[in-house]
Enzyme design. Structure first.
Site, PDB file in Angstrom:
ATOM      1  CB  SER A 124      -0.914   0.004   1.221  1.00 20.99           C
ATOM      2  OG  SER A 124      -0.138   0.088   2.394  1.00 20.99           O
ATOM      3  CG  HIS A 145      -2.810  -0.665  -3.056  1.00 15.32           C
ATOM      4  ND1 HIS A 145      -2.889   0.650  -2.702  1.00 15.32           N
ATOM      5  CD2 HIS A 145      -3.099  -1.360  -1.920  1.00 15.32           C
ATOM      6  CE1 HIS A 145      -3.201   0.743  -1.427  1.00 15.32           C
ATOM      7  NE2 HIS A 145      -3.345  -0.461  -0.937  1.00 15.32           N
ATOM      8  CD  GLU A 157      -2.961   3.635  -5.376  1.00 16.14           C
ATOM      9  OE1 GLU A 157      -2.746   2.893  -4.401  1.00 16.14           O
ATOM     10  OE2 GLU A 157      -2.959   4.866  -5.270  1.00 16.14           O
ATOM     11  CG  ASN A 195      -2.670   4.148   1.664  1.00 12.72           C
ATOM     12  OD1 ASN A 195      -3.804   4.307   2.134  1.00 12.72           O
ATOM     13  ND2 ASN A 195      -2.072   2.988   1.677  1.00 12.72           N
TER      14      ASN A 195
HETATM   15  N1  CAA Z   1     -18.903  -9.850  -2.959  1.00  7.85           N
HETATM   16  C1  CAA Z   1     -19.725  -9.070  -3.723  1.00  7.85           C
HETATM   17  N2  CAA Z   1     -20.488  -8.087  -3.240  1.00  7.85           N
HETATM   18  C2  CAA Z   1     -20.436  -7.886  -1.915  1.00  7.85           C
HETATM   19  C3  CAA Z   1     -19.636  -8.657  -1.055  1.00  7.85           C
HETATM   20  C4  CAA Z   1     -18.859  -9.674  -1.637  1.00  7.85           C
HETATM   21  N3  CAA Z   1     -18.084 -10.458  -0.911  1.00  7.85           N
HETATM   22  N4  CAA Z   1     -19.792  -8.200   0.203  1.00  7.85           N
HETATM   23  C5  CAA Z   1     -20.684  -7.192   0.143  1.00  7.85           C
HETATM   24  N5  CAA Z   1     -21.084  -7.014  -1.136  1.00  7.85           N
HETATM   25  C6  CAA Z   1     -22.058  -6.036  -1.627  1.00  7.85           C
HETATM   26  C7  CAA Z   1     -23.276  -6.063  -0.719  1.00  7.85           C
HETATM   27  O1  CAA Z   1     -24.186  -7.072  -1.122  1.00  7.85           O
HETATM   28  C8  CAA Z   1     -23.826  -4.663  -0.894  1.00  7.85           C
HETATM   29  O2  CAA Z   1     -24.567  -4.570  -2.097  1.00  7.85           O
HETATM   30  P1  CAA Z   1     -26.005  -3.834  -2.107  1.00  7.85           P
HETATM   31  O3  CAA Z   1     -25.701  -2.420  -1.702  1.00  7.85           O
HETATM   32  O4  CAA Z   1     -26.430  -3.978  -3.536  1.00  7.85           O
HETATM   33  O5  CAA Z   1     -26.834  -4.596  -1.127  1.00  7.85           O
HETATM   34  C9  CAA Z   1     -22.578  -3.821  -1.088  1.00  7.85           C
HETATM   35  O6  CAA Z   1     -21.535  -4.721  -1.510  1.00  7.85           O
HETATM   36  C10 CAA Z   1     -22.145  -3.120   0.181  1.00  7.85           C
HETATM   37  O7  CAA Z   1     -21.996  -4.107   1.198  1.00  7.85           O
HETATM   38  P2  CAA Z   1     -22.482  -3.862   2.700  1.00  7.85           P
HETATM   39  O8  CAA Z   1     -23.953  -3.530   2.749  1.00  7.85           O
HETATM   40  O9  CAA Z   1     -21.998  -5.003   3.510  1.00  7.85           O
HETATM   41  O10 CAA Z   1     -21.611  -2.617   3.077  1.00  7.85           O
HETATM   42  P3  CAA Z   1     -22.010  -1.144   3.501  1.00  7.85           P
HETATM   43  O11 CAA Z   1     -22.934  -0.506   2.546  1.00  7.85           O
HETATM   44  O12 CAA Z   1     -22.375  -1.181   4.948  1.00  7.85           O
HETATM   45  O13 CAA Z   1     -20.574  -0.472   3.325  1.00  7.85           O
HETATM   46  C11 CAA Z   1     -18.219  -0.424   3.383  1.00  7.85           C
HETATM   47  C12 CAA Z   1     -19.466  -0.996   3.997  1.00  7.85           C
HETATM   48  C13 CAA Z   1     -18.080  -0.919   1.940  1.00  7.85           C
HETATM   49  C14 CAA Z   1     -17.039  -0.913   4.206  1.00  7.85           C
HETATM   50  C15 CAA Z   1     -18.337   1.144   3.367  1.00  7.85           C
HETATM   51  O14 CAA Z   1     -18.597   1.599   4.654  1.00  7.85           O
HETATM   52  C16 CAA Z   1     -17.099   1.815   2.859  1.00  7.85           C
HETATM   53  O15 CAA Z   1     -16.909   1.963   1.649  1.00  7.85           O
HETATM   54  N6  CAA Z   1     -16.208   2.240   3.796  1.00  7.85           N
HETATM   55  C17 CAA Z   1     -14.942   2.838   3.428  1.00  7.85           C
HETATM   56  C18 CAA Z   1     -13.968   1.745   3.083  1.00  7.85           C
HETATM   57  C19 CAA Z   1     -12.634   2.283   2.680  1.00  7.85           C
HETATM   58  O16 CAA Z   1     -12.349   3.463   2.703  1.00  7.85           O
HETATM   59  N7  CAA Z   1     -11.750   1.378   2.272  1.00  7.85           N
HETATM   60  C20 CAA Z   1     -10.417   1.698   1.918  1.00  7.85           C
HETATM   61  C21 CAA Z   1      -9.571   1.438   3.088  1.00  7.85           C
HETATM   62  S1  CAA Z   1      -7.884   1.770   2.745  1.00  7.85           S
HETATM   63  C22 CAA Z   1      -7.313   0.354   2.100  1.00  7.85           C
HETATM   64  O17 CAA Z   1      -7.929  -0.651   2.088  1.00  7.85           O
HETATM   65  C23 CAA Z   1      -5.988   0.385   1.452  1.00  7.85           C
HETATM   66  C24 CAA Z   1      -4.850   0.387   2.309  1.00  7.85           C
HETATM   67  O18 CAA Z   1      -3.801   0.524   1.769  1.00  7.85           O
HETATM   68  C25 CAA Z   1      -4.910   0.207   3.758  1.00  7.85           C
END
Ligand code: CAA
Length: 291
Positions: A124, A145, A157, A195
């Site tokens: 990352s 990424h 990414e 990031n």
């Molecule tokens: N496969 C396919 N689809 C899936 C799935 C899977 N395994 N799991 C969930 N989904 C679908 C769900 O069915 C849902 O679809 P619908 O809206 O059509 O019902 C959709 O994806 C969203 O799922 P949830 O309802 O479980 O999730 P949510 O709406 O509560 O959102 C979240 C949760 C996606 C985490 C959201 O809060 C979010 O985007 N948060 C920010 C996350 C973020 O910023 N991530 C980056 C972090 S940094 C990083 O990762 C990089 C690094 O370098 C550290």
């Protein structure tokens, strides 16, 4: 040059939360994928997490029982790194430790038979150029990424090391598109594009609290309702459940890009108090860690 198709043999090395999500996403998209981790516990966790994700999709009627079985049938896990020998694509997703990654890339380079294989890192923030230098085929090494939760987040990414070839960048972009993701390309700079954006927000959020400008809760509400973010920065840090790692990454970015990425003392104290030796330490809310 390899052709991007779902027939490619994809192998993921390191199957913590992100690695397991990468395995799940490749399998959902129709690839046969092996996940390799020397820690058997990680394999059990990955199996549970994938099974639980697919059950949720089943409950929502997004997939059928038969599709769930088909997805699971495309996945194989093992502890033996020899499983990557026949790979067309390897994605490394171990911890953010440059020495460990370089050693692993040296081993991967020796093990993988195909001279055309893509050898990719999910780092990352670390230097893809340095990681690639551990191999004798740096032109086929790039960053790929993914973001948490991998099956849901649409971005990949693609990171271009100094010696990464144009063909490799193009193949990794095609691979991301075949997985239903949108690729963006970044040069090899600490934290790449996302990031750099995200940690600027996270570090500023911790400073707002340090300066008594606003509370943790209000910063999160502000980000959600005022900026339209799905989660506030502190909620996101709890969701990632890896504050010591975020501290290491932001220190690395501060060393490379400037003090604006340095976390304030209260966050360091928080990690130190929790010993800093557990990946799960340091939480801002009294909520259970997400699985
Ligand atoms: N496969 C396919 N689809 C899936 C799935 C899977 N395994 N799991 C969930 N989904 C679908 C769900 O069915 C849902 O679809 P619908 O809206 O059509 O019902 C959709 O994806 C969203 O799922 P949830 O309802 O479980 O999730 P949510 O709406 O509560 O959102 C979240 C949760 C996606 C985490 C959201 O809060 C979010 O985007 N948060 C920010 C996350 C973020 O910023 N991530 C980056 C972090 S940094 C990083 O990762 C990089 C690094 O370098 C550290």
């Amino acid at each position: 040059m390899i052709q991007i198709s779902k027939e490619l043999r994809v192998r993921i090395v390191g199957i913590g939360k992100v690695g397991s999500g990468i395995v799940e996403t490749f399998a959902q998209c129709g690839f046969t994928v092996y996940g390799v981790d020397t820690d058997k516990k990680q394999i059990d966790n990955a199996l549970n997490s994938i099974d639980s994700d697919l059950k949720k999709l089943l409950e929502k009627e997004k997939i059928t029982d038969a599709e769930k079985d088909l997805i699971l049938s495309r996945i194989r896990f093992g502890t033996d790194l020899g499983l990557i020998r026949d790979a067309d694509v390897v994605v490394e997703a171990i911890l953010e430790d440059i020495q460990a990654k370089k050693e692993l890339f040296k081993t991967i380079d020796h093990l993988v038979v195909s001279k055309e294989a893509l050898i990719l890192t999910n780092t990352s923030s670390l230097s893809v150029t340095d990681i690639a230098a551990a191999t004798e085929r740096p032109e086929q090494v790039a960053g790929m990424h993914f973001f948490n939760p991998v099956p849901v987040m649409k971005l990949v990414e693609v990171v271009r090391g100094v010696l990464t070839s144009k063909e490799t960048v193009s193949l990794v972009k095609q691979l991301a598109i075949t997985m239903g993701k949108t690729p963006i390309v970044s040069a090899d700079s600490p934290g790449f594009i996302v990031n750099r954006l995200l940690n600027a927000l996270v570090v500023e959020a911790t400073r707002i609290v340090a300066e008594n400008v606003g509370s943790i809760e209000d910063v999160d509400i502000g980000a959600r309702l005022g900026c339209g973010h799905p989660m506030g920065p502190f909620e996101l840090l709890d969701y990632l459940n890896a504050l010591p790692l975020v501290l290491d990454v932001t220190d690395y970015m501060a060393d490379g890009l400037g003090e604006r990425f340095r976390m304030p003392a209260w966050v360091r104290e928080m990690v130190k108090k929790d010993n800093g030796d557990s990946i799960a330490c340091g939480r801002f809310y009294d909520r259970k860690p997400s699985s």
